[in-house]
Scaffold this motif. Structure first.
Motif, PDB file in Angstrom:
ATOM      1  N   ASP A 137      24.448  52.502  48.949  1.00  0.00           N
ATOM      2  CA  ASP A 137      25.098  51.195  48.807  1.00  0.00           C
ATOM      3  C   ASP A 137      26.614  51.298  48.602  1.00  0.00           C
ATOM      4  O   ASP A 137      27.344  50.369  48.933  1.00  0.00           O
ATOM      5  CB  ASP A 137      24.495  50.426  47.628  1.00  0.00           C
ATOM      6  CG  ASP A 137      23.018  50.091  47.839  1.00  0.00           C
ATOM      7  OD1 ASP A 137      22.524  50.288  48.970  1.00  0.00           O
ATOM      8  OD2 ASP A 137      22.373  49.648  46.867  1.00  0.00           O
ATOM      9  N   TYR A 138      27.073  52.391  48.028  1.00  0.00           N
ATOM     10  CA  TYR A 138      28.504  52.510  47.694  1.00  0.00           C
ATOM     11  C   TYR A 138      29.265  53.439  48.646  1.00  0.00           C
ATOM     12  O   TYR A 138      30.413  53.793  48.382  1.00  0.00           O
ATOM     13  CB  TYR A 138      28.675  52.961  46.234  1.00  0.00           C
ATOM     14  CG  TYR A 138      28.515  51.812  45.263  1.00  0.00           C
ATOM     15  CD1 TYR A 138      27.244  51.361  44.907  1.00  0.00           C
ATOM     16  CD2 TYR A 138      29.622  51.144  44.741  1.00  0.00           C
ATOM     17  CE1 TYR A 138      27.079  50.277  44.054  1.00  0.00           C
ATOM     18  CE2 TYR A 138      29.465  50.060  43.891  1.00  0.00           C
ATOM     19  CZ  TYR A 138      28.200  49.641  43.548  1.00  0.00           C
ATOM     20  OH  TYR A 138      28.051  48.566  42.702  1.00  0.00           O
ATOM     21  N   ASP A 146      30.800  52.983  51.380  1.00  0.00           N
ATOM     22  CA  ASP A 146      32.084  52.480  51.882  1.00  0.00           C
ATOM     23  C   ASP A 146      32.866  51.764  50.787  1.00  0.00           C
ATOM     24  O   ASP A 146      33.722  50.930  51.059  1.00  0.00           O
ATOM     25  CB  ASP A 146      31.839  51.537  53.067  1.00  0.00           C
ATOM     26  CG  ASP A 146      30.910  50.381  52.689  1.00  0.00           C
ATOM     27  OD1 ASP A 146      30.370  50.395  51.544  1.00  0.00           O
ATOM     28  OD2 ASP A 146      30.730  49.466  53.512  1.00  0.00           O
ATOM     29  N   LYS A 147      32.576  52.094  49.526  1.00  0.00           N
ATOM     30  CA  LYS A 147      33.260  51.429  48.407  1.00  0.00           C
ATOM     31  C   LYS A 147      34.044  52.447  47.586  1.00  0.00           C
ATOM     32  O   LYS A 147      34.024  53.644  47.858  1.00  0.00           O
ATOM     33  CB  LYS A 147      32.237  50.694  47.543  1.00  0.00           C
ATOM     34  CG  LYS A 147      31.485  49.590  48.295  1.00  0.00           C
ATOM     35  CD  LYS A 147      30.844  48.620  47.348  1.00  0.00           C
ATOM     36  CE  LYS A 147      30.508  47.308  48.026  1.00  0.00           C
ATOM     37  NZ  LYS A 147      29.620  47.464  49.192  1.00  0.00           N
ATOM     38  N   ASN A 148      34.758  51.934  46.611  1.00  0.00           N
ATOM     39  CA  ASN A 148      35.563  52.791  45.734  1.00  0.00           C
ATOM     40  C   ASN A 148      34.933  52.761  44.346  1.00  0.00           C
ATOM     41  O   ASN A 148      35.319  51.971  43.482  1.00  0.00           O
ATOM     42  CB  ASN A 148      37.003  52.264  45.721  1.00  0.00           C
ATOM     43  CG  ASN A 148      37.941  53.164  44.937  1.00  0.00           C
ATOM     44  OD1 ASN A 148      37.641  54.345  44.710  1.00  0.00           O
ATOM     45  ND2 ASN A 148      39.065  52.615  44.499  1.00  0.00           N
ATOM     46  N   LEU A 149      33.927  53.628  44.168  1.00  0.00           N
ATOM     47  CA  LEU A 149      33.052  53.547  42.990  1.00  0.00           C
ATOM     48  C   LEU A 149      33.758  53.966  41.695  1.00  0.00           C
ATOM     49  O   LEU A 149      34.327  55.053  41.603  1.00  0.00           O
ATOM     50  CB  LEU A 149      31.817  54.439  43.224  1.00  0.00           C
ATOM     51  CG  LEU A 149      30.821  54.591  42.081  1.00  0.00           C
ATOM     52  CD1 LEU A 149      30.234  53.250  41.658  1.00  0.00           C
ATOM     53  CD2 LEU A 149      29.692  55.554  42.489  1.00  0.00           C
ATOM     54  N   ASP A 199      35.338  49.234  42.646  1.00  0.00           N
ATOM     55  CA  ASP A 199      34.012  48.619  42.636  1.00  0.00           C
ATOM     56  C   ASP A 199      33.271  49.202  41.429  1.00  0.00           C
ATOM     57  O   ASP A 199      32.826  50.351  41.462  1.00  0.00           O
ATOM     58  CB  ASP A 199      33.285  48.937  43.943  1.00  0.00           C
ATOM     59  CG  ASP A 199      34.011  48.322  45.135  1.00  0.00           C
ATOM     60  OD1 ASP A 199      34.027  47.089  45.230  1.00  0.00           O
ATOM     61  OD2 ASP A 199      34.588  49.089  45.944  1.00  0.00           O
ATOM     62  N   CYS A 240      38.411  43.078  38.848  1.00  0.00           N
ATOM     63  CA  CYS A 240      37.739  44.155  39.581  1.00  0.00           C
ATOM     64  C   CYS A 240      37.265  43.643  40.938  1.00  0.00           C
ATOM     65  O   CYS A 240      36.848  42.499  41.073  1.00  0.00           O
ATOM     66  CB  CYS A 240      36.528  44.663  38.808  1.00  0.00           C
ATOM     67  SG  CYS A 240      36.987  45.402  37.248  1.00  0.00           S
ATOM     68  N   ARG A 241      37.304  44.506  41.971  1.00  0.00           N
ATOM     69  CA  ARG A 241      36.923  44.075  43.316  1.00  0.00           C
ATOM     70  C   ARG A 241      35.454  43.672  43.360  1.00  0.00           C
ATOM     71  O   ARG A 241      35.087  42.686  43.975  1.00  0.00           O
ATOM     72  CB  ARG A 241      37.205  45.197  44.312  1.00  0.00           C
ATOM     73  CG  ARG A 241      36.966  44.758  45.736  1.00  0.00           C
ATOM     74  CD  ARG A 241      37.699  45.636  46.700  1.00  0.00           C
ATOM     75  NE  ARG A 241      37.101  46.959  46.743  1.00  0.00           N
ATOM     76  CZ  ARG A 241      37.623  47.979  47.415  1.00  0.00           C
ATOM     77  NH1 ARG A 241      38.758  47.830  48.073  1.00  0.00           N
ATOM     78  NH2 ARG A 241      37.023  49.149  47.423  1.00  0.00           N
ATOM     79  N   SER A 242      34.609  44.425  42.687  1.00  0.00           N
ATOM     80  CA  SER A 242      33.217  44.006  42.536  1.00  0.00           C
ATOM     81  C   SER A 242      32.701  44.579  41.219  1.00  0.00           C
ATOM     82  O   SER A 242      33.220  45.576  40.719  1.00  0.00           O
ATOM     83  CB  SER A 242      32.360  44.487  43.712  1.00  0.00           C
ATOM     84  OG  SER A 242      32.249  45.894  43.704  1.00  0.00           O
ATOM     85  N   LYS A 247      28.909  45.422  39.453  1.00  0.00           N
ATOM     86  CA  LYS A 247      27.442  45.423  39.482  1.00  0.00           C
ATOM     87  C   LYS A 247      26.935  46.216  38.285  1.00  0.00           C
ATOM     88  O   LYS A 247      27.712  46.876  37.582  1.00  0.00           O
ATOM     89  CB  LYS A 247      26.929  46.010  40.798  1.00  0.00           C
ATOM     90  CG  LYS A 247      27.245  45.090  41.963  1.00  0.00           C
ATOM     91  CD  LYS A 247      26.416  45.379  43.174  1.00  0.00           C
ATOM     92  CE  LYS A 247      26.644  44.260  44.173  1.00  0.00           C
ATOM     93  NZ  LYS A 247      25.841  44.394  45.352  1.00  0.00           N
TER      94      LYS A 247
END
Ligand code: IMP
Ligand code: MG
Length: 188
Positions: A32-33, A35-38, A97, A123-125, A127
């Motif tokens: 899920d992450y 393509d994100k910036n975890l 993220d 924050c961009r996202s 969860k």
């Protein structure tokens, strides 16, 4: 054997089961992450054991950070008060993220408050993932994005979870003998 194990009524989740729960969750998060910036965010202190496993099982570059919050005092039930004891100090909230890693969800107040707070910071996202969930005890509506295991309404310790700052080092999740907290809550 750790002498604290005498206070455990039964093992609810063995270390082998925790390990496979973590493997499945880490694989899903890695997908899920991708393509994100975890930014993996550990909520001290209870999440520290689960967090340190997850960060090694997720197969993506990440940053880690820590917050400390408290939602209850000494006893075995949560109160509605969430206090931030250690805050995040970053310049780049809009670039990350955040995935909050929690040990257990009870009333839901800690995570619902934290999610709102981190969104407010920009924050961009944001969860959430939790090792354990006790939905029967919810006082505010809250559903985590990743759940390890749903458990009944029992007070559990071990694998980071404490009662009065004890039992965190046990390698499994166990149900505490009620005599332990009855005794300490009512010293008479
Ligand atoms: P909530 O804000 O009520 O959802 O509370 C979550 C926090 O309460 C967790 O991070 C734990 O620190 C604590 N907590 C809730 N249930 C238990 C339990 O069964 N054992 C140990 N800590 C618990
Ligand atoms: Mg906690």
């Amino acid at each position: 054997m750790n002498i604290l194990e005498n206070d455990i009524e039964k093992i609810l989740i063995s270390k082998e089961e925790i390990n496979s729960i973590e493997n499945a969750m880490a694989a899903q998060i890695s997908d899920d992450y991708a393509d994100k910036n975890l930014l993996l965010l550990c909520i001290l202190k209870g999440s520290v054991v689960f967090f340190s496993d997850l960060m090694r099982k997720i197969t993506l570059p990440m940053q880690i950070d820590f917050m400390k919050v408290t939602s209850y005092g000494k006893g075995s039930t949560s109160t509605g008060n969430v206090r931030i004891l250690l805050d995040l100090h970053r310049e780049d909230f809009s670039a990350v993220d955040v995935l909050i890693v929690e040990d257990i969800i009870d009333s839901g107040r800690t995570l619902s408050t934290l999610v709102e707070y981190l969104k407010m910071k920009g924050c961009r996202s944001v969860k959430t993932c939790t090792l354990l969930d006790k939905p029967a005890r919810r006082e505010v509506e809250f559903t985590p994005d990743y759940t390890g295991k749903i458990i009944p309404d029992e007070f559990v310790v071990g694998f980071g979870l404490d009662y009065a700052e004890k039992y965190r080092e046990l390698p499994y999740v166990g149900i505490l003998k009620p005599s332990v907290y009855t005794k300490e809550d009512n010293p008479d």
